[in-house]
Design an enzyme around this catalytic site. Structure first.
Site, short mmCIF file in Angstrom:
data_model
loop_
_atom_site.label_atom_id
_atom_site.label_comp_id
_atom_site.label_asym_id
_atom_site.label_seq_id
_atom_site.Cartn_x
_atom_site.Cartn_y
_atom_site.Cartn_z
N SER A 59 27.09 65.56 76.47
CA SER A 59 28.51 65.18 76.38
C SER A 59 28.69 63.69 76.64
O SER A 59 29.45 63.00 75.96
CB SER A 59 29.33 66.00 77.37
OG SER A 59 30.66 65.54 77.40
N TRP B 136 27.56 61.87 73.72
CA TRP B 136 28.51 62.03 72.60
C TRP B 136 29.60 60.98 72.68
O TRP B 136 30.08 60.47 71.68
CB TRP B 136 29.11 63.44 72.65
CG TRP B 136 30.13 63.71 71.57
CD1 TRP B 136 29.89 64.25 70.34
CD2 TRP B 136 31.54 63.47 71.62
NE1 TRP B 136 31.06 64.36 69.61
CE2 TRP B 136 32.08 63.88 70.38
CE3 TRP B 136 32.40 62.94 72.58
CZ2 TRP B 136 33.45 63.79 70.08
CZ3 TRP B 136 33.76 62.84 72.29
CH2 TRP B 136 34.27 63.26 71.05
N HIS B 137 29.99 60.66 73.94
CA HIS B 137 31.09 59.72 74.12
C HIS B 137 30.70 58.29 73.80
O HIS B 137 31.56 57.47 73.52
CB HIS B 137 31.63 59.79 75.55
CG HIS B 137 32.55 60.95 75.78
ND1 HIS B 137 32.08 62.21 76.04
CD2 HIS B 137 33.89 61.02 75.76
CE1 HIS B 137 33.12 63.03 76.19
NE2 HIS B 137 34.24 62.34 76.02
N GLY B 138 29.43 57.99 73.86
CA GLY B 138 29.05 56.61 73.53
C GLY B 138 27.57 56.39 73.63
O GLY B 138 26.87 57.06 74.40
N PHE C 164 34.45 56.87 69.33
CA PHE C 164 33.51 57.97 69.41
C PHE C 164 33.36 58.62 68.05
O PHE C 164 32.64 59.57 67.90
CB PHE C 164 33.96 59.00 70.45
CG PHE C 164 34.29 58.36 71.78
CD1 PHE C 164 35.39 58.77 72.50
CD2 PHE C 164 33.54 57.32 72.27
CE1 PHE C 164 35.71 58.16 73.71
CE2 PHE C 164 33.85 56.69 73.47
CZ PHE C 164 34.94 57.13 74.20
#
Lengths: 335, 496
Positions: free
Chosen positions: B319, B322-324, B496
């Site tokens: 996660s 996923w955000h960066g 994102f």
């Protein structure tokens, strides 16, 4: 009011009801916003309000006049009196701030161009980016304090106008709040006000100030990946307009601090090469010649101090030699 | 195209009017074209990416649905995963991977070349890729049938209200709605517009105004004081919430105007009393996506405590990534994973004393509930320091400064007085700005509290039309006068 039930004719009625209520809300918002703009204190002696006296001078000058166009690089970087003596014309410096947008500047001066006029245009490199082509917040601020300038806003600037005007109103509201809700908002800033200009439109109040630390970084506003073809096209259209009216247009580079020029050299040189390719002999001088060291600047990468103005004028007069009726006296190089 | 732009103000009413005027059988065409236009306004060339993702997932799902061979089905799924995740990796993670390998190489003295390529991250790629993948995975698992209409599937992937920043919708929830004939309904449309208005207020008045202070506080080289950084972190917590939930509210509202129901993505997450509750309230669509497609396939909580903790850690590391594409995001994810695991361990021990009167009393105490909320909020803010900082070094420095700054508040107050202290903390921002920031934060707190109150909602709907109109007028006027209008603050989750 009872909302009609859901049948096809009643759905139409619901749609009209929504439209009416939406229109009522929009009207309330527009009226309130208009009232607010009306009661907001104006700043009658702001830097942008120099537009009034500059335009008064422009309309009063006879045909065959000298017109200097551009952003604050010409406001803070020209000696119009010297140019008048050299060219034998009466002149006006229309430069205020690049944020008004090149399209507004050219649309604003266009109707005043007459046969025999000499127009000197020094567009700032930021204006080749899409952001400053159409204008930004300063255009909104100008329209807030100088409503008569609305006549000059070109269609091309309409797209940015809502945001620019709204932003100007917000800034004015914040200024009123910070000033403790005083109604009189006269400028207390020593340089950026109307009285800093001379009668020809040059900023002169700062000329004797010592060179200050340049507060802006050595970079320009966000530049696009490559030259903005739309800006070059705009200038070309303006050149055609001048020619059709029997006026002479000369395009010269703005003065810029050396380090900023080096940082953006590839972009600047490409832009200038594009202008030269499309406008030929109207384009005079090279950007590198107008990239001066820091000591010639006042407070931004474009604004010259007294020494800087003298140096620029020497270059400019040499570039305009064929347009001057008498030989130009050679000025000593200032270091 | 941004929601807070003149373009969208013209685009959306036009699409909405045409939608209700057109016969039902042509509406999917209108929505699909509108969605592609919406995306192309940003960068037309990247429309090809959406088409690639859409095409690969559709074909893969078709093969999976029609093939009797398990091998063929698996190959189709893997191909779809490969294309989608490969595209995501190429645009989002390749640079990060190259820099990491380069850094490792430097540590090992290998002298690898410096990576120089830079691909512009396509807006929304993380969202629509996950959304498309969820469809393929559902078809593979047999939890839904393959959609035979390619246009409806394409619309599911690219539906403009939620295309670039979610919510990440499931095909079982969204796709069937495209087959329903939506009628114009006054109450529903007004409800949708109300969501959009509130979302816009949160974005341009609250988030974008707080962003100005946050940018100064977290600007290089982190020269700001600890107390300013602490305030900046608090403002960032509100900024990211309002930015993202504001976008989600506008998306929900726009869809509702047209008659479609999207998943609520946020339900006052900062009121959560535990980290588990926080993740049930924050970015709900992503959390449930990870739960259904990563956590449960890994085993979920079915194989004992320690494997549960492992699965939780893996989910939150992914996660974070996923955000960066940066280590700060990985650490942020790891922190939240740690919080959840720590909470699960604590819960396990507390359960063993479930019947104890003290435990019962603590559970029911409102003071304890308040303390729990505060602990969760502070811990989440620590995570936001990593999320916002440019590097791990900056994040650690910021945390250290914040700690020192908070401890020195009594000294600062004694030295400068309250007025001087406030001026110092606000780092020279004007009185007007401070007033706007205060109004923005107060409005957010009051607004969110009222929205969760069923009593308020009843009173509001029963109120005379002029009262509701006044509220809409107030919100709209606030947006006009206090909203930030420049493009300097795109929606945070666009990256994102």
């Amino acid at each position: 009011m009872r909302i009609p039930s859901s049948t096809s004719s009643s759905r139409r009625a619901q749609g009209w009801l929504l439209a009416r209520r939406g229109a009522l809300l929009a009207a309330l918002l527009a009226t309130s916003f208009g009232l607010l703009v009306h009661v907001l204190p104006k700043v009658p002696d702001s830097f942008l309000c120099s537009y009034r006296f500059k335009h008064a001078r422009l309309t009063a000058l006879p045909p065959g006049k000298l017109i200097i166009c551009g952003g604050s690089n010409v406001a803070f970087g020209m000696d119009t009196t010297q140019l008048e003596r050299a060219t034998g014309r009466e002149g006006v410096n229309l430069g205020i701030v690049a944020g008004l947008g090149l399209s507004f500047m050219l649309a604003d001066v266009g109707p005043h161009i007459e046969a025999g006029d000499l127009v000197i245009l020094a567009p700032e490199y930021d204006q080749f980016s899409t952001g400053l082509w159409g204008g930004t917040t300063p255009l909104g601020s100008l329209l807030l304090d100088v409503p008569e300038a609305w006549h000059s806003v070109p269609v091309a600037s309409y797209r940015i106008l809502p945001a620019a005007y709204l932003r100007a109103v917000q800034i004015r509201l914040a200024t009123v709040c910070n000033a403790g809700f005083k109604v009189d908002l006269r400028e207390v800033e020593p340089i950026y006000q109307t009285s800093s200009f001379n009668a020809k439109g040059d900023v002169v109040a700062h000329l004797d100030f010592a060179p200050s630390r340049i507060t802006l970084p050595d970079s320009l506003a966000a530049l696009p990946q490559g030259p903005c073809a739309r800006t070059v096209r705009l200038i070309r259209d303006f050149a055609d307009w001048c020619e059709a009216r029997g006026a002479t247009l000369v395009i010269v580079p703005p003065t810029i601090v050396e380090s900023a020029y080096r940082k953006h050299q590839a972009f600047i040189d490409q832009v200038w090469a594009d202008l030269e390719a499309q406008l030929g002999s109207r384009v005079r001088g090279k950007p590198t010649d107008y990239a001066f060291p820091r000591p010639y600047f006042f407070d931004t990468v474009y604004h010259l101090n007294g020494d800087g103005v003298r140096r620029r004028m020497a270059l400019l007069l040499a570039a305009l030699a064929d347009l001057c009726p008498e030989p130009t006296p050679t000025l000593p190089e200032v270091h | 195209m941004l929601f807070n732009s003149l373009n969208f103000l013209l685009f959306f009413p036009t699409v909405a009017v045409l939608f209700f005027v057109l016969p039902h059988r042509w509406r999917w065409v209108l929505l699909l074209l509108a969605s592609y236009l919406f995306y192309a306004c940003w960068r037309p060339a990247y429309l090809g990416l959406i088409l690639l993702i859409t095409g690969s997932c559709y074909v893969a799902a078709a093969v999976i649905a029609r093939s009797a061979s398990a091998g063929a089905r698996r190959i189709a799924l893997l191909a779809s995963l490969g294309i989608c995740l490969g595209t995501l990796f190429l645009f989002k993670y390749l640079g990060f991977a190259a820099e990491t390998v380069h850094s490792l190489g430097n540590v090992l003295g290998l002298g690898l070349p410096v990576p120089t390529w830079q691909l512009i991250l396509p807006v929304g790629i993380s969202f629509y890729t996950f959304q498309a993948l969820s469809y393929t995975l559902d078809v593979y698992r047999g939890t839904r049938a393959h959609e035979p209409h390619p246009g409806i599937f394409a619309l599911y992937v690219s539906f403009f209200p939620q295309l670039v920043a979610g919510p990440i919708e499931r095909s079982t929830q969204l796709m069937p709605q495209f087959g329903e004939e939506m009628q114009f309904d006054y109450e529903r449309v007004v409800s949708g517009l109300r969501w959009m208005l509130w979302g816009m207020f949160k974005k341009v008045v609250v988030a974008d105004n707080l962003a100005r202070f946050v940018k100064t506080a977290y600007g290089p080289p982190l020269a700001t004081s600890g107390t300013s950084l602490a305030l900046g972190t608090f403002f960032f917590a509100l900024q990211i919430y309002c930015d993202f939930s504001g976008y989600s509210d506008i998306a929900l509202g726009a869809a509702r105007v047209l008659g479609f129901r999207l998943t609520r993505n946020f339900t006052t997450p900062y009121f959560a009393r535990s980290f588990t509750e926080f993740w049930r309230r924050w970015h709900i669509s992503l959390t449930t996506w990870f739960r259904d497609y990563v956590y449960i396939p890994l085993g979920g909580n079915r194989h004992g405590r320690w494997l549960t903790y492992r699965n939780c850690a893996i989910v939150f590391l992914i996660s974070g990534l996923w955000h960066g594409a940066a280590w700060t995001f990985v650490v942020w994810g790891a922190l939240h994973g740690t919080f959840l695991i720590g909470e699960a361990i604590l819960r396990h021990h507390v359960r063993q004393h479930e019947g104890h009167p003290l435990v019962q009393a603590l559970r029911q105490s409102p003071v304890v509930a308040g303390v729990r909320r505060a602990i969760v909020f502070v811990a989440v803010m620590v995570g936001w320091v990593f999320f916002r900082s440019g590097s791990l070094g900056d994040a650690m420095l910021a945390l250290k400064r914040i700690g020192q700054g908070l401890l020195s508040i009594p000294q600062q107050l004694a030295h400068s007085g309250p007025g001087g202290f406030v001026a110092t903390v606000f780092m020279g921002h004007s009185r007007a700005y401070m007033a706007v920031a205060l109004v923005a934060v107060a409005s957010l707190v009051v607004g969110d509290c009222l929205l969760v109150s069923a009593r308020f909602r009843r009173l509001f709907h029963a109120a005379p039309h002029v009262v509701r109109l006044s509220l809409y007028f107030g919100l709209a006027m606030s947006i006009l006068l206090l909203g930030v209008v420049e493009d300097e603050n795109p929606f945070i989750y666009f990256q994102f």
